[in-house]
Design a protein around this motif. Structure first.
Motif, PDB file in Angstrom:
ATOM      1  N   UNK A 118      30.796  86.142 -18.890  1.00  0.00           N
ATOM      2  CA  UNK A 118      29.761  86.553 -18.936  1.00  0.00           C
ATOM      3  C   UNK A 118      28.807  86.204 -20.138  1.00  0.00           C
ATOM      4  N   UNK A 119      27.835  85.345 -20.117  1.00  0.00           N
ATOM      5  CA  UNK A 119      26.905  84.870 -20.999  1.00  0.00           C
ATOM      6  C   UNK A 119      25.547  85.261 -20.777  1.00  0.00           C
ATOM      7  N   UNK A 120      24.818  85.083 -21.671  1.00  0.00           N
ATOM      8  CA  UNK A 120      23.417  85.415 -21.809  1.00  0.00           C
ATOM      9  C   UNK A 120      22.405  84.470 -21.333  1.00  0.00           C
ATOM     10  N   UNK A 121      21.554  84.658 -20.891  1.00  0.00           N
ATOM     11  CA  UNK A 121      20.131  83.805 -20.414  1.00  0.00           C
ATOM     12  C   UNK A 121      19.890  82.973 -22.015  1.00  0.00           C
ATOM     13  N   UNK A 122      19.764  81.979 -21.963  1.00  0.00           N
ATOM     14  CA  UNK A 122      19.719  81.272 -22.971  1.00  0.00           C
ATOM     15  C   UNK A 122      20.845  80.348 -23.865  1.00  0.00           C
ATOM     16  N   UNK A 123      22.226  81.079 -23.546  1.00  0.00           N
ATOM     17  CA  UNK A 123      23.072  80.494 -24.157  1.00  0.00           C
ATOM     18  C   UNK A 123      23.589  79.087 -23.615  1.00  0.00           C
ATOM     19  N   UNK A 124      24.206  78.201 -24.315  1.00  0.00           N
ATOM     20  CA  UNK A 124      24.709  76.945 -23.974  1.00  0.00           C
ATOM     21  C   UNK A 124      26.195  77.223 -23.892  1.00  0.00           C
ATOM     22  N   UNK A 125      26.673  76.692 -22.692  1.00  0.00           N
ATOM     23  CA  UNK A 125      28.039  76.871 -22.555  1.00  0.00           C
ATOM     24  C   UNK A 125      28.704  75.513 -21.995  1.00  0.00           C
ATOM     25  N   UNK A 126      30.030  75.517 -22.124  1.00  0.00           N
ATOM     26  CA  UNK A 126      30.535  74.158 -21.653  1.00  0.00           C
ATOM     27  C   UNK A 126      31.839  74.530 -20.978  1.00  0.00           C
ATOM     28  N   UNK A 127      32.272  73.720 -19.976  1.00  0.00           N
ATOM     29  CA  UNK A 127      33.612  73.854 -19.737  1.00  0.00           C
ATOM     30  C   UNK A 127      34.083  72.732 -18.478  1.00  0.00           C
ATOM     31  N   UNK A 128      34.956  72.811 -18.035  1.00  0.00           N
ATOM     32  CA  UNK A 128      35.532  71.808 -16.809  1.00  0.00           C
ATOM     33  C   UNK A 128      35.281  72.233 -15.724  1.00  0.00           C
ATOM     34  N   UNK A 129      34.321  71.476 -15.008  1.00  0.00           N
ATOM     35  CA  UNK A 129      33.885  71.783 -13.523  1.00  0.00           C
ATOM     36  C   UNK A 129      34.101  71.133 -12.487  1.00  0.00           C
ATOM     37  N   UNK A 130      34.069  71.224 -11.307  1.00  0.00           N
ATOM     38  CA  UNK A 130      34.163  70.555 -10.238  1.00  0.00           C
ATOM     39  C   UNK A 130      32.699  70.886  -9.464  1.00  0.00           C
ATOM     40  N   UNK A 131      31.989  69.725  -9.316  1.00  0.00           N
ATOM     41  CA  UNK A 131      30.569  69.524  -8.950  1.00  0.00           C
ATOM     42  C   UNK A 131      30.610  68.764  -7.550  1.00  0.00           C
ATOM     43  N   UNK A 132      29.737  69.390  -6.718  1.00  0.00           N
ATOM     44  CA  UNK A 132      29.728  68.625  -5.450  1.00  0.00           C
ATOM     45  C   UNK A 132      28.018  68.791  -4.901  1.00  0.00           C
ATOM     46  N   UNK A 133      27.705  67.748  -4.374  1.00  0.00           N
ATOM     47  CA  UNK A 133      26.246  67.318  -3.911  1.00  0.00           C
ATOM     48  C   UNK A 133      26.168  68.693  -3.000  1.00  0.00           C
ATOM     49  N   UNK A 134      24.779  69.150  -2.896  1.00  0.00           N
ATOM     50  CA  UNK A 134      24.351  70.120  -1.954  1.00  0.00           C
ATOM     51  C   UNK A 134      24.890  69.645  -0.517  1.00  0.00           C
ATOM     52  N   UNK A 135      25.002  70.835   0.144  1.00  0.00           N
ATOM     53  CA  UNK A 135      25.487  70.335   1.546  1.00  0.00           C
ATOM     54  C   UNK A 135      24.213  70.048   2.426  1.00  0.00           C
ATOM     55  N   UNK A 136      24.806  69.210   3.668  1.00  0.00           N
ATOM     56  CA  UNK A 136      23.675  68.585   4.332  1.00  0.00           C
ATOM     57  C   UNK A 136      23.871  69.656   5.762  1.00  0.00           C
ATOM     58  N   UNK A 137      23.525  69.028   6.811  1.00  0.00           N
ATOM     59  CA  UNK A 137      23.680  69.889   8.009  1.00  0.00           C
ATOM     60  C   UNK A 137      24.894  69.923   8.458  1.00  0.00           C
ATOM     61  N   UNK A 138      25.587  71.251   8.868  1.00  0.00           N
ATOM     62  CA  UNK A 138      26.617  71.441   9.360  1.00  0.00           C
ATOM     63  C   UNK A 138      26.876  70.601  10.903  1.00  0.00           C
ATOM     64  N   UNK A 139      25.995  70.708  11.503  1.00  0.00           N
ATOM     65  CA  UNK A 139      26.048  69.760  12.765  1.00  0.00           C
ATOM     66  C   UNK A 139      24.769  69.236  12.617  1.00  0.00           C
ATOM     67  N   UNK A 140      24.421  68.118  13.469  1.00  0.00           N
ATOM     68  CA  UNK A 140      22.933  67.438  13.809  1.00  0.00           C
ATOM     69  C   UNK A 140      22.039  68.389  14.283  1.00  0.00           C
TER      70      UNK A 140
END
Length: 830
Positions: free
Chosen positions: A220-242
């Motif tokens: 739990x951090x406040x707005x404006x805090x600078x945080x750091x950590x190991x993270x898994x990042x993925x691009x935003x999802x595309x269409x689940x089906x055409x």
């Protein structure tokens, strides 16, 4: 049942066409402008249609048809002139502007900006120099210029956004400033971070803003805090089906370049030690506003625990994650999910309660009531109140639309103009499209404006109706019953019109309908109108003084009743899965809906006829053939589509994708894979690309063929963390491999091979069709259909030339965009 529905629609079409023909064949004698009826010898030519007689019936049909067509045309032009006289054609300006934006967003490639500007300039000049006597020509040119303006506006918004989207999944150490935060009440926090750096590895093309989930009490951090950590990042999802919703489109215009989660709780970085970035005054003010919004939500949840407090906070700040999944699903299935969204209902009730209450308070002071316009003062106060509401609501498009609409209505009071009118709706739509044209394709914009258009149009028809005096209804004994009946009748009509007007858009975007939304809304609207919103407004006014506990308790009581209604109605199992609509039907039905709501003469029944005919065609024509096999955009989830169920390669498929598949294909049943006994043949080490020995390959090939022969048709048989295989009804064999080491045996044993690993090649030596993580990254999700002529492949993306798609063509090794070459085997985007 389809025959009954088709008959009803055909009857509606016949009724609408009959009313339209009745209007067209009405005999009207009208004096020309500027002349009265008495003493005038000049009249506009009357439209006279004589009734057929026995002698006329002998007239050949080929002679009567041209005369009838001419009369219909003249009557139609007369009604168009009447629409123009009432300014109704002006209401179509946001339609043309939004259509231009939609055309640009849905196009296969970008239009040159210079060409678009030249086209807009030419059309604008043509409108200015066009003769005023040629109204039809001027209207056509104006409509085309608005379409061109919408295209230019869309281009400018796309350039203004310029969001950097992460090209592929990566695990890295992220450092960023907390811009927004939202807790879910179960120890998880969702942060929107302004990224200041990445390392181990350093991402070459890092996104500027991301969303990341953190777990644990230390997260739990406040707005404006600078945080750091190991993270898994993925691009935003595309269409689940055409043809389904592309989430990367919305993320691009929201400025979100990646989604992810932290491994463990991140840590706070000292602002003096961490990286610093120059911040503008606007960013500082916005951060303070978000901090205020978060503090209000925390205050409400501290007074009202559980779902009740989360619900109350959502009504004020639009923070919805703290509401449990059970309550959220109950609200959705009962048709009450719109209450959570800060939309026209919330904004109108808050503005109306403040306006009426403040005006009554001013009227109690004789000096002010006699000397000052209390109505306009109350309208100014209500405008300030809804502005404050909008600022702490999170700036959702539904809140934006509702705020602009309410602001226009309240400003109209200053100038003694009608508050509720279609002109105000059109003006608010123009403002939103000019500011955020990408919202035109979003469900929030479409559903909110559809409901508003239908309600305002219905209100105008109700206001213009013929009222007959009834002395019985004015009796003092009867009047209270009339008032109560009028209130519930208004709620009934409002819910009915709102539900019908948004049904088309609900099917298009969510592929479902709620059958019992009307009784649920009838039960909850009085609670919201008389308990929740008045007490909530009072609580917000008293919050700065710390006197808001009791009003919030009253709000909690009302919300408990709403939740109880939602859970009761959701237990009736009223969800109706409809599936995907053809693109042509949605466009035609929307056109008919706009004609029905924006026109005032009998011409509006043309819109009724268009909707009825399009729906009848949709019901009578055979639907598109469902796919035989569907593949997710990352290749990790594959499903065989049958008549009554889907069989996937996962025992517990991810809800985000699989739920969309089930609703779009109307297949609620899931057949999990059959897990085979025995451990997987694992190559030494953890590298997923290590080669198997020849003996291991032979053993894997034999195991796959044995599983194919012994397994059920259209059902996967799987070895955990290794491979899954299924024999389809047409004899084709599909294999999904989690480890690239099994690629050789899979290509030999199957006709179609799917893997999530990004390989440097895209075909099997055996001739089997191969879909890899690299090819799927470029095509998005895939539907496969087996036909007599071969395999038919439908992809989510045909080209990657649009700004919100280009990240799929980025190669981090060469730091360039390419559409043809295949990258090396990799599952990281550093």
């Amino acid at each position: 049942m389809p025959d009954l529905i088709g008959g009803c629609i055909l009857a509606a079409f016949a009724a609408g066409l009959g009313r339209f023909m009745q209007e067209l064949t009405t005999v009207e004698l009208r004096p020309e402008a500027g002349e009265g009826l008495a003493g005038s010898s000049r009249f506009s030519p009357p439209v006279v249609v004589t009734r057929p007689t026995r002698t006329q019936s002998a007239t050949p049909l080929r002679h009567r048809l041209p005369a009838a067509a001419s009369q219909l045309l003249r009557a139609g032009m007369r009604m168009l002139g009447e629409e123009a006289d009432h300014g109704r054609l002006l209401l179509f300006s946001p339609v043309f502007l939004g259509a231009g934006s939609a055309v640009w967003f849905l196009a296969a490639s970008d239009f040159p900006l210079v060409a678009s500007l030249l086209c807009l300039s030419a059309l604008t000049v043509a409108v200015l120099i066009a003769s005023r006597s040629r109204a039809a020509v001027r209207a056509t040119l104006l409509g085309l210029s608005l379409v061109a303006c919408g295209m230019v506006t869309a281009q400018f918004e796309s350039r203004r956004a310029s969001t950097v989207i992460l090209d592929s999944a990566v695990t890295t150490t992220v450092t960023g400033r907390v811009e927004r935060r939202e807790g879910d009440g179960r120890g998880r926090w969702r942060y929107i971070l302004t990224v200041t750096g990445t390392e181990a590895p350093q991402v070459k093309r890092p996104p500027e803003r991301i969303t990341a989930i953190a777990r644990g009490a230390d997260a739990a951090f406040e707005i404006g805090d600078i945080i750091t950590g190991r993270a898994r990042l993925t691009p935003p999802a595309g269409p689940a089906l055409p043809e389904l919703n592309d989430f990367s489109f919305g993320a691009y215009f929201d400025g979100i370049g990646a989604n992810g989660f932290f491994y463990g709780a991140p840590t706070k970085v000292d602002a003096q030690v961490g990286p610093q970035a120059a911040r503008s005054t606007a960013e500082t003010l916005l951060e303070g506003l978000y901090r205020l919004r978060s503090g209000i939500g925390d205050r409400i949840r501290s007074i009202l625990p559980g779902d009740t407090g989360a619900f109350a906070a959502a009504l004020v700040t639009d923070e919805r994650r703290a509401i449990s999944n059970e309550t959220t699903e109950a609200l959705r299935q009962s048709g009450l999910a719109h209450i959570i969204a800060i939309s026209g209902l919330n904004m109108a009730l808050s503005a109306g309660i403040f306006f009426v209450g403040f005006r009554m308070l001013l009227s109690l002071i004789p000096g002010i009531a006699e000397a000052y316009p209390t109505k306009k003062i109350a309208a100014a106060g209500a405008l300030i109140a809804v502005t404050a509401y909008f600022l702490i609501s999170g700036f959702a498009v539904s809140a934006e639309r509702a705020f602009i609409m309410m602001a226009i209505m309240l400003i109209a009071v200053f100038f003694d103009r009608p508050s509720i009118s279609l002109r105000n709706v059109a003006l608010s739509a123009l403002v939103i499209i000019a500011i955020s044209p990408s919202e035109v394709l979003g469900p929030s914009f479409q559903m909110s404006f559809a409901a508003t258009l239908a309600l305002v149009s219905g209100y105008q028809l109700w206001k213009d109706r013929r009222v007959r005096e009834n002395a019985f209804l004015k009796l003092p004994v009867i009047r209270p019953f009339v008032t109560v009946a009028g209130f519930f009748g208004g709620v009934f009509l409002t819910s009915l019109i709102g539900g019908l007007s948004t049904a088309l858009f609900s099917i298009e975007h969510f592929h479902r309908l709620t059958a019992y939304g009307l009784p649920a809304n009838l039960a909850t609207m009085p609670i919201i109108s008389f308990i929740i919103m008045p007490a909530g407004l009072l609580a917000m006014l008293l919050m700065p003084f710390g006197l808001d506990v009791l009003p919030w308790k009253v709000v909690g009581f009302g919300l408990d009743l709403v939740i109880a209604v939602a859970k009761t109605v959701s237990g009736w199992d009223g969800n109706i899965d409809v599936g995907r609509l053809p693109a042509w039907y949605f466009a035609v039905a929307v056109a008919g809906f706009l004609l029905l709501t924006l026109l005032r003469t009998r011409l509006r029944h043309v819109g009724t006829s268009i909707i009825a005919v399009a729906t009848l065609i949709l019901l009578l024509l055979p639907g598109p053939r469902p796919p035989d096999l569907v593949i997710s955009e990352d290749g990790s989830l594959v499903a065989v589509v049958e008549a009554a169920a889907m069989a996937s390669n996962r025992e517990r498929p991810p809800d985000f994708i699989f739920d969309q598949w089930q609703r779009a294909l109307v297949l609620p049943r899931h057949d999990p894979p059959k897990m085979l006994d025995g451990p997987a043949i694992s190559p030494e080490g953890e590298d997923r690309r290590v080669r198997l020995s020849r003996d291991q390959q032979n053993e894997a090939r034999t195991a796959m063929r044995t599983a194919t022969a012994a397994g059920d048709t259209n059902r996967f048989s799987c070895v955990k963390k290794a491979w899954c295989i299924s024999r389809l009804g047409n004899g084709q064999v599909v294999t999904v491999i989690d480890n690239a080491a099994y690629l050789g045996p899979a290509c030999d044993a199957a006709d179609i091979v799917v893997t999530s690993v990004r390989l440097r090649f895209n075909s099997c030596r055996s001739g089997a069709t191969l879909f890899t993580g690299e090819t799927l990254r470029r095509t998005g999700s895939i539907e496969l259909r087996f036909t007599d002529t071969g395999l038919e492949v439908a992809t989510a993306f045909d080209a990657l030339s649009r700004p919100w798609m280009r990240h799929r063509a980025y190669d981090w090794r060469s730091n360039s965009f390419t559409e043809s070459s295949l990258a090396n085997v990799s599952d990281s985007g550093e």
